[in-house]
Every structure is written in structure tokens, then in C-alpha cells.
Design a protein around this motif. Sequence first.
Motif, PDB file in Angstrom:
ATOM      1  N   ARG A   1       0.827  -1.201   0.000  1.00 10.64           N
ATOM      2  CA  ARG A   1       0.000   0.000   0.000  1.00 10.64           C
ATOM      3  C   ARG A   1       0.865   1.257   0.000  1.00 10.64           C
ATOM      4  O   ARG A   1       1.028   1.955   1.004  1.00 10.64           O
ATOM      5  CB  ARG A   1      -0.925  -0.002   1.221  1.00 10.64           C
ATOM      6  N   TRP A   2       1.420   1.573  -1.178  1.00 12.24           N
ATOM      7  CA  TRP A   2       2.221   2.787  -1.289  1.00 12.24           C
ATOM      8  C   TRP A   2       1.356   4.023  -1.071  1.00 12.24           C
ATOM      9  O   TRP A   2       1.839   5.073  -0.632  1.00 12.24           O
ATOM     10  CB  TRP A   2       2.915   2.848  -2.645  1.00 12.24           C
ATOM     11  N   GLU A   3       0.037   3.906  -1.384  1.00 16.82           N
ATOM     12  CA  GLU A   3      -0.855   5.048  -1.213  1.00 16.82           C
ATOM     13  C   GLU A   3      -0.933   5.506   0.240  1.00 16.82           C
ATOM     14  O   GLU A   3      -1.236   6.676   0.511  1.00 16.82           O
ATOM     15  CB  GLU A   3      -2.270   4.696  -1.695  1.00 16.82           C
TER      16      GLU A   3
ATOM     17  N   TYR B   1       7.136   8.346  -6.020  1.00 17.91           N
ATOM     18  CA  TYR B   1       7.318   9.755  -5.618  1.00 17.91           C
ATOM     19  C   TYR B   1       6.058  10.490  -6.060  1.00 17.91           C
ATOM     20  O   TYR B   1       5.929  10.930  -7.198  1.00 17.91           O
ATOM     21  CB  TYR B   1       8.588  10.325  -6.256  1.00 17.91           C
ATOM     22  N   HIS B   2       5.120  10.579  -5.131  1.00 20.31           N
ATOM     23  CA  HIS B   2       3.758  10.969  -5.450  1.00 20.31           C
ATOM     24  C   HIS B   2       3.547  12.451  -5.194  1.00 20.31           C
ATOM     25  O   HIS B   2       3.877  12.939  -4.105  1.00 20.31           O
ATOM     26  CB  HIS B   2       2.810  10.110  -4.591  1.00 20.31           C
ATOM     27  N   GLY B   3       2.978  13.139  -6.167  1.00 20.67           N
ATOM     28  CA  GLY B   3       2.768  14.575  -6.020  1.00 20.67           C
ATOM     29  C   GLY B   3       1.350  14.954  -5.667  1.00 20.67           C
ATOM     30  O   GLY B   3       0.999  16.146  -5.723  1.00 20.67           O
ATOM     31  N   GLY B   4       0.505  13.994  -5.352  1.00 16.59           N
ATOM     32  CA  GLY B   4      -0.884  14.297  -5.007  1.00 16.59           C
ATOM     33  C   GLY B   4      -1.838  13.968  -6.141  1.00 16.59           C
ATOM     34  O   GLY B   4      -1.447  13.908  -7.314  1.00 16.59           O
TER      35      GLY B   4
END
Length: 350
Positions: A134-136, A145-148
Motif C-alpha cells: 500500500r504505497w498510497e 514519488y507521489h505529487g498528489g
Amino acid sequence: MPTNLRSGLSTKDTKSKGTLLALNIDLLRNIIFFFFLLRWTRKAALKLKGRGVIGTTVDTYTSIRRVLYGFFLRAPGVRTSVQRQVTEAITKLEGKLISKGPGVSRYLTLPKEGWTNQQVRAELIKLSEMEHTRWEDGLVSGAVYHGGNELVKLQAEAFGRFSVANPIHPDVFPGVRKMEAEIVAMVLAMFNAPPGGAGVTTSGGTESILMACLSARQKAYAERGVTEPEMILPETAHTAFRKAGSYFNIKIHLVACPSPTYRVHTPSVSRLINSNTILLVGSAPNFPHGIIDDISALSRIALRRHLPLHVDCCLGSFIVPFLSRAGFESEPFDFRLKGVTSISCDTHKY
């Protein structure tokens, strides 16, 4: 001239030619042996210069141990045991990475009839909902590398608009060429490139590093005729440098990054340089510790020895340039240092 006299002279002439041929062969053999001895003597001298007596002894011992261990692993009985363990490891990996069980379908051949749009969408939903880490929820360090969500939506819209674009044909897709040129210009300015600086977009950090190593190799061959290229990098450098060494037949010299600073030991870098050196490498920062090498010292070495210096900024590319502006302690690492000749950077790892 009597027949017996002519025969004697002919025999002497044949013997003379045979002797001369033997001398020529001996001379050629001696020349080849001399150059062989010279080549390996030079290699040994460079090894001693770069690693020192203790380092050379340790490297030699490690190489011998590796070869002997390879023979040991091939021995009857041992080889069978090793193969069994490898098979078990592969089976475990397959069990972890390959989904199986009820509701999991595998498609190994093209369908007899094409899928409808609804079928494709349903399969995509099923794939996205497969059990995974669950990277979320922030349970993965690296990889994502999540920006939203808002940025994801914007990215999806951008990809949709240019999904069939081909950057190889800027006359057909001028918008793509314009985007690339502007992105490169922005990044050059961010890293304080001098007038005339250039850049290119790649598929990611690994390809950027590969291209830097390839260009350094070609430059050394064109300008200095280097045919046995070597590059010097910290032991903490991105693994893509090792891949470049394998791809492009470049010998790798790894330099220790001792505690407590964990930065590359620059005196060792300087000592390892020889006529075959094509590239020096530093990280800003490195992957294992997030520490920036002493790029200023590497720059001085590169300038003094007339060598290219590549700085790998693939991790933190778009944070490190703004550290000092944000009030954090920082030091020069980019094109403001005259010895820095190339930089690799990556947007998806900040």
C-alpha cells in the motif's frame, strides 16, 4: 660452372634462407613478448600507484578467492546443492511476484477476437486492484514519488494529449520539441550552466548516467586515443555507473567513502587517475546516505588533471538546488564549479 658446384651453392643458399627465417621468427617472438611484458608491467605499476601495496594485495587476494570459490561451486555435489538452492529461491520469488489462484487469468497469446473497450477497461481495473504493497498509505520508502491526486490528474491529461507524439519528428510534433527545449533551458538555469550549455531529456536517471559515461568514453577516444577507458567513482554512486562500465567496456575504480563523513575519499581519487582515466564521478546526494560528496574537491582534481567530472543528482535533483535559498546549509555542486562538465537529474525522485 660444374653441376656439383652449383648444387653445393644451392644447398648453402637454402640453409641461409632457413637460418634467416628462423632468426626473423625469433625476433618477432621476442618483440611480441617484450610488448606483452611491457603492457602487464605498466598495468601492475598503475595498480600499485592507484591502490598502494596493501590495496593491491587485498585486491589480488579477493580476485584469487573469487576464482577459487567459483571452482568450488562447480565441484560435484556442491554444484547440485547450489542449483537446488537457486531453484528454491526462484520459486519463492515467483510465488511472491506472480499472482495465482481463483480469478487470476493469464493471457499468453493474442485473443482470437479483439477486445471491446469495456473489456479493456474491466481488465485495467482488475490489474490496478490486485493485492500490492500500500504505497498510497505511505508504506513504501522510494519506488513511488507521489505529487498528489490533482497532479496525477493533470499528468494523465497531458499524457492523453500527446500519447501518439514522437519526439524524433519535431516537424510533425513541434509542441513536443518546444516542451523539451524549454524544460532543458529551465534545468540548465537551475544548475547554473554557463552560456552554450546543452542538455537532453532521457527515459530516466539510468539512461542519463549511461549517456554521460558514453560521451566521456567517446571524447577520450577522439581527443586522446584512449582504448582502455577507466572511470573513478565513489562506492556509494548509483549502480547505473556499473551498468555503464559493463555496457561500454569501461573499467570501474571504486573509492571508499569512510565514516564519519561517508563522502568520497578525494586523495584516493587523485591517486587512481592515469592516462586511461576518462571520467570522475561525484553524487549530490548519494543514494545510501543522502550525503553530498565533496564536489568542490573533485572539481579541483578534474581541472588539474583535465578530466570531465559528472555529478549525479538523480535523487533530490529538484530540491538540492534550492536548499540555500530556503535557508538550509549547502555548498556548490553544480556548474558554478568549473570542473563540473555534466549533471544527471531526475524529476520523479524529487
